[in-house]
Each structure stands twice: as C-alpha cells, then as structure tokens.
Design an enzyme around this catalytic site. Structure first.
Site, mmCIF file in Angstrom:
data_model
loop_
_atom_site.group_PDB
_atom_site.id
_atom_site.type_symbol
_atom_site.label_atom_id
_atom_site.label_comp_id
_atom_site.label_asym_id
_atom_site.label_seq_id
_atom_site.Cartn_x
_atom_site.Cartn_y
_atom_site.Cartn_z
ATOM 1 N N LYS A 203 12.596 14.101 6.974
ATOM 2 C CA LYS A 203 14.005 13.859 6.621
ATOM 3 C C LYS A 203 14.852 13.531 7.844
ATOM 4 O O LYS A 203 14.496 13.833 8.975
ATOM 5 C CB LYS A 203 14.555 15.042 5.816
ATOM 6 C CG LYS A 203 14.010 15.014 4.380
ATOM 7 C CD LYS A 203 14.575 16.063 3.468
ATOM 8 C CE LYS A 203 13.994 15.862 2.054
ATOM 9 N NZ LYS A 203 14.326 16.957 1.138
ATOM 10 N N ARG A 238 6.617 20.936 0.632
ATOM 11 C CA ARG A 238 6.536 19.583 0.057
ATOM 12 C C ARG A 238 6.532 18.581 1.209
ATOM 13 O O ARG A 238 7.548 18.407 1.881
ATOM 14 C CB ARG A 238 7.736 19.374 -0.874
ATOM 15 C CG ARG A 238 7.721 18.053 -1.626
ATOM 16 C CD ARG A 238 8.936 17.932 -2.540
ATOM 17 N NE ARG A 238 8.925 16.668 -3.241
ATOM 18 C CZ ARG A 238 9.351 15.524 -2.732
ATOM 19 N NH1 ARG A 238 9.858 15.487 -1.519
ATOM 20 N NH2 ARG A 238 9.287 14.405 -3.445
HETATM 21 N N1 HH2 Z 1 13.225 16.021 -1.518
HETATM 22 C C1 HH2 Z 1 13.117 14.766 -1.993
HETATM 23 C C2 HH2 Z 1 12.687 14.547 -3.328
HETATM 24 N N2 HH2 Z 1 12.376 15.577 -4.135
HETATM 25 N N3 HH2 Z 1 12.113 17.901 -4.475
HETATM 26 C C3 HH2 Z 1 12.206 19.165 -4.024
HETATM 27 N N4 HH2 Z 1 11.859 20.193 -4.816
HETATM 28 N N5 HH2 Z 1 12.637 19.434 -2.745
HETATM 29 C C4 HH2 Z 1 12.993 18.440 -1.874
HETATM 30 O O1 HH2 Z 1 13.410 18.754 -0.728
HETATM 31 C C5 HH2 Z 1 12.906 17.085 -2.331
HETATM 32 C C6 HH2 Z 1 12.462 16.854 -3.672
HETATM 33 C C7 HH2 Z 1 13.407 13.603 -1.110
HETATM 34 O O2 HH2 Z 1 12.274 13.191 -0.420
HETATM 35 P P1 HH2 Z 1 11.303 11.982 -0.832
HETATM 36 O O3 HH2 Z 1 10.661 12.224 -2.166
HETATM 37 O O4 HH2 Z 1 10.356 11.774 0.282
HETATM 38 O O5 HH2 Z 1 12.239 10.712 -0.868
HETATM 39 P P2 HH2 Z 1 12.921 9.874 -2.052
HETATM 40 O O6 HH2 Z 1 13.786 10.818 -2.835
HETATM 41 O O7 HH2 Z 1 13.688 8.813 -1.327
HETATM 42 O O8 HH2 Z 1 11.845 9.318 -2.936
#
Ligand code: HH2
Length: 262
Positions: A203, A238
């Site tokens: 992040k 995660r």
């Molecule tokens: N962060 C993201 C998405 N889902 N779910 C949980 N439980 N906790 C988190 O911190 C979290 C999440 C954002 O990260 P990412 O999936 O890599 O990116 P994007 O939302 O751009 O697909």
C-alpha cells in the site's frame, strides 16, 4: 491470505491476472506458495476506481473461484450480495466485505444462509472519496468501536460469531499517521476477541516511508508491518507476496513461541 485481483485497474496488480487462465494459474501459485486462503476480487477499491456492475463482477470472479475451490479455501472480495451468492455457489467459503455488510442490504442474509466465514472491515466514507482529509479523535478507539458495532449487527443478523473476523482497513480513509497508529496499537483491535485480518500489502503508505513508488518494490515494507501485526495479535495477513511473507511470519511466530514457553 493471498490476493488475486481479477481486475484491469487494481492499484498494484491491475491487469496482471485479468484473463481467466492467468488468474487461475496465479491463484494456484499462491496456494502452492503456502496461502491458506486465496481472496478473489473483481472490483478495485482504490481511491477513484470505476464502479463495476454486479453482472460484470460476477463474470470476472465466478470461473476463477470455480477453478480454485478444489485447491484450498477461496474467499470472495466483494460488497455485492449477488456476487457473493454466485461465488459461494461456485465453491467460495469466505466473504471479504470491505463495507462490513453496509454496502448491500442483502449481504448479511447471504452470509448467514451460507454459514460461511466473513471478514468485516473498517472504512471511513467510500472508496471514491475516502482519502480526502480523513479525521479521527482517536483512530484506534473509533475503529474498534465501529468493528464492535458491526460484529454485534452481524450476530443479530444470524451470522455465527465464531465465523467472523475483523479488519482495521489499513488505507481505507486513513492518513499515514492513522495507518501507523492502527498497526502500533493493533492489540486493541485484537482485544475484541475475534481473529484480526490485516491488509497492508504494497500500500501507498509504505511507499511514503520507503520512497518506493513502484508497488512491487514494497514487499520488504509489507513484511515489516505483518511481523509487527503478528506480534500484536493479528491472525490473517492479506498479501500479494505470499512466499516471502510466509517465511517472515514463520520465523517471527517461532520466535514468539520461544518467548511464551515456560
Ligand atoms: N485492501 C484492499 C482490498 N480488500 N480487504 C480487506 N479485508 N483488507 C484490506 O486491507 C483490503 C481488502 C486493497 O488492496 P488490493 O486488493 O490489492 O487493491 P484493489 O482494491 O485496488 O484491487
């Protein structure tokens, strides 16, 4: 928990696993690297991401969930009841809802009926605007109070308490200082008595500290946060980089266990 974004626009791996076959092979790789859960998402939550209609999100994730379900536990990262329902029917057994069941009035019922696991995450505001000047008096106390209230709401909706995990939502309506304070005081979230999920992987706050603009170069920063989170009681991590994180957590966990031995 390995991250598998079947999206064209996720902040760090957008477009990398957008084709079904690429996504399935990446998901298999994450299990092979030691992920206990693979979290499949069809809509980015990054600030400013374009919303995805339910039917399109379903078409992205369902074939991938179906193909991965035999290999390990599959989670569906969605706030739409329709998408969750289809993913659960395809073999998912975990719903990761970044709105903590607030995004869709039918979501709590879908989770309760399926008897699946669910992660309730804290977010201030909504993805489009959440990073515009977020403010708290005491970020940790406010996030803990929110999660406690959502936990009670989920139980009241018929979801078994032992199937519920909580997540402080690192980066979701939080400044760099808020993220660091949540990590430093994560034991106060663990005190809610439910497994804590933490999502720091690649992040932008890690880039702010290290000067790494490319999210792929934030793995070392990601590891530092996950080791600290483990020590403060987190149980689900995660991440995009499963192999590296798994080694770091195995060493950290062994060290913590040596300290606990009489
Ligand atoms: N962060 C993201 C998405 N889902 N779910 C949980 N439980 N906790 C988190 O911190 C979290 C999440 C954002 O990260 P990412 O999936 O890599 O990116 P994007 O939302 O751009 O697909």
């Amino acid at each position: 928990m390995g991250i598998l974004n079947v999206t064209p626009d996720s902040f760090s791996d957008g477009g990398e696993w957008f084709e079904r076959d690429a996504a399935v092979s990446r998901g298999s790789e994450l299990f092979f690297q030691g992920a206990a859960i693979v979290d499949v998402g069809g809509e980015s939550t990054r600030p400013g991401a374009a919303p995805v209609p339910a039917a399109a999100e379903r078409e992205r994730v369902v074939p991938v969930v179906e193909a991965l379900a035999g290999l390990g536990q599959v989670s569906i990262d969605t706030s739409k009841a329709e998408v969750a329902r289809a993913a659960l029917a395809a073999g998912a057994t975990y719903v990761n809802d970044v709105t903590a069941l607030r995004g869709d009035p039918d979501m709590a019922g879908v989770v309760a009926d399926a008897g699946c696991e669910v992660c309730l995450m804290h977010m201030l505001g909504e993805p489009r605007t959440m990073q515009e000047d977020p403010r708290y008096d005491d970020v940790v106390a406010e996030v803990a109070a929110f999660l406690e209230e959502r936990l009670a709401g989920a139980v009241a909706a018929g979801i078994a308490e032992e199937r519920i995990s909580v997540d402080p939502g690192i980066g979701f309506g939080k400044t760099l200082a808020h993220n660091l304070e949540l990590l430093a005081r994560l034991d106060e979230i663990a005190a809610l008595g439910r497994p804590v999920v933490v999502g720091t992987s690649r992040k932008s706050f890690l880039g702010r500290i290290t000067g790494r603009d490319d999210p792929h170069q934030r793995v070392f920063g990601t590891i530092a946060t996950n080791v600290l989170a483990l020590e403060r009681g987190a149980r689900v991590f995660r991440v995009h980089d499963v192999a590296a994180t798994r080694d770091a957590l195995a060493v950290a966990a062994a060290t913590l266990a040596a300290h606990e031995r009489p």
